[in-house]
Design a protein around this motif. Structure first.
Motif, PDB file in Angstrom:
ATOM      1  N   GLY A  42      95.701 -85.378   7.682  1.00 22.31           N
ATOM      2  CA  GLY A  42      94.382 -84.779   7.776  1.00 22.31           C
ATOM      3  C   GLY A  42      93.599 -85.177   9.008  1.00 22.31           C
ATOM      4  O   GLY A  42      92.440 -84.765   9.163  1.00 22.31           O
ATOM      5  N   SER A  43      94.219 -85.944   9.901  1.00 18.43           N
ATOM      6  CA  SER A  43      93.503 -86.397  11.093  1.00 18.43           C
ATOM      7  C   SER A  43      93.509 -85.373  12.217  1.00 18.43           C
ATOM      8  O   SER A  43      92.812 -85.550  13.217  1.00 18.43           O
ATOM      9  N   HIS A 221      90.911 -89.757  14.078  1.00 24.21           N
ATOM     10  CA  HIS A 221      90.309 -89.945  12.756  1.00 24.21           C
ATOM     11  C   HIS A 221      89.395 -88.766  12.499  1.00 24.21           C
ATOM     12  O   HIS A 221      88.442 -88.528  13.251  1.00 24.21           O
ATOM     13  N   ARG A 222      89.739 -87.988  11.478  1.00 21.56           N
ATOM     14  CA  ARG A 222      88.971 -86.798  11.113  1.00 21.56           C
ATOM     15  C   ARG A 222      88.787 -85.871  12.315  1.00 21.56           C
ATOM     16  O   ARG A 222      87.706 -85.323  12.540  1.00 21.56           O
ATOM     17  N   TYR A 242      88.763 -98.306  12.677  1.00 18.60           N
ATOM     18  CA  TYR A 242      89.793 -97.481  12.065  1.00 18.60           C
ATOM     19  C   TYR A 242      91.171 -97.869  12.588  1.00 18.60           C
ATOM     20  O   TYR A 242      92.132 -97.983  11.818  1.00 18.60           O
TER      21      TYR A 242
END
Length: 259
Positions: A42-43, A221-222, A242
């Motif tokens: 999902g990154s 990240h995201r 992170y």
């Protein structure tokens, strides 16, 4: 010249772009360079790969391959083959990537014929490609189900190299293999990069293998970059919390480079 240059890449989905998959991502990969794209599911890693392959249209930003800006495929046929000659991908599961009813030799030769080789040329080049990845006539004549996981992944790499791409995307390409086989495939990838004009985009969530095959790293990240730089510096001196969490999640100490 850079093999790949990504500038301000953004991808959104849904009404008015409510879901942001990739947000202002920029990086370059040298002509013979290898970049790790690191992050959890999902990154945005796979979305970036799909945009490089031309399967997704960026919402914003630019992608340049060998200095030329590229667009998603607008039709099948010539444009699709042209992009395939620039960018190829090797997936996580080599068994699912191969037709179980087609021998390894036939699978590679079919790619060569699709891109213009005669039957005789395809047969000759297939033998050379199998040799390049450490496979012989026996493995070439076998169906995928008769080979080990490592042999199947070598076959997938040979097939990807058939069109002499300038960028090879490795999407979790060793994560389904045993540790000892992982080391063999990573060594193979390093040997191939030394022998060919090819760059790697190594997509992974497993930081333990990253130092073996990449020069630079990007941590996502995201959908956003939170860390970027030389691989060793990113892993040894992380600046973002992170990245530290990802490193802490690696079981045991990072091993020395495989021999």
């Amino acid at each position: 010249m850079n093999a790949v240059e990504v500038v301000g890449l953004r991808k959104t989905y849904g009404r008015e772009g409510a879901a942001i998959a990739v947000d202002d991502v920029s990086f370059t990969i040298d002509e013979r360079g290898a970049l790790a794209l690191i992050g959890e599911s999902g990154s945005g890693k796979t979305t970036i790969a799909r945009m490089l392959l031309g399967l997704e249209r960026p919402t914003a930003g630019r992608i340049l391959l060998e200095g030329s800006e590229v667009e998603p495929w607008r039709r099948a046929g010539r444009e699709r083959r042209a992009r395939a000659r620039q960018v190829q991908i090797v997936f996580q599961d080599p068994y699912l990537s191969l037709n179980p009813r087609v021998t390894i030799r036939e699978a590679i030769a079919a790619v060569l014929r699709l891109h213009g080789s005669s039957r005789a040329e395809a047969e000759s080049r297939t033998i050379g490609l199998l040799d390049d990845v450490g496979l012989g006539a026996r493995e070439g004549a076998a169906l995928p189900g008769a080979l080990s996981g490592g042999q199947r992944q070598r076959a997938c790499i040979a097939r990807a190299l058939a069109v002499d791409p300038r960028l090879l995307i490795l999407d979790e390409a060793v994560s389904a293999l045993d540790v000892s086989v992982q080391a063999q495939i990573l060594n193979l990838l390093n040997d191939l990069r030394a022998e060919r004009t090819i760059a790697y985009l190594f997509i992974t969530h497993n930081l333990a293998v990253v130092p073996y095959v990449t020069d630079t790293a990007v941590v996502l990240h995201r959908g956003r970059i939170v860390e970027q730089g030389r691989t060793r510096e990113v892993l040894d001196e992380p600046h973002d919390d992170y990245t530290r969490q990802l490193i802490a999640a690696v079981p045991g100490e990072r091993r020395e480079d495989p021999e």
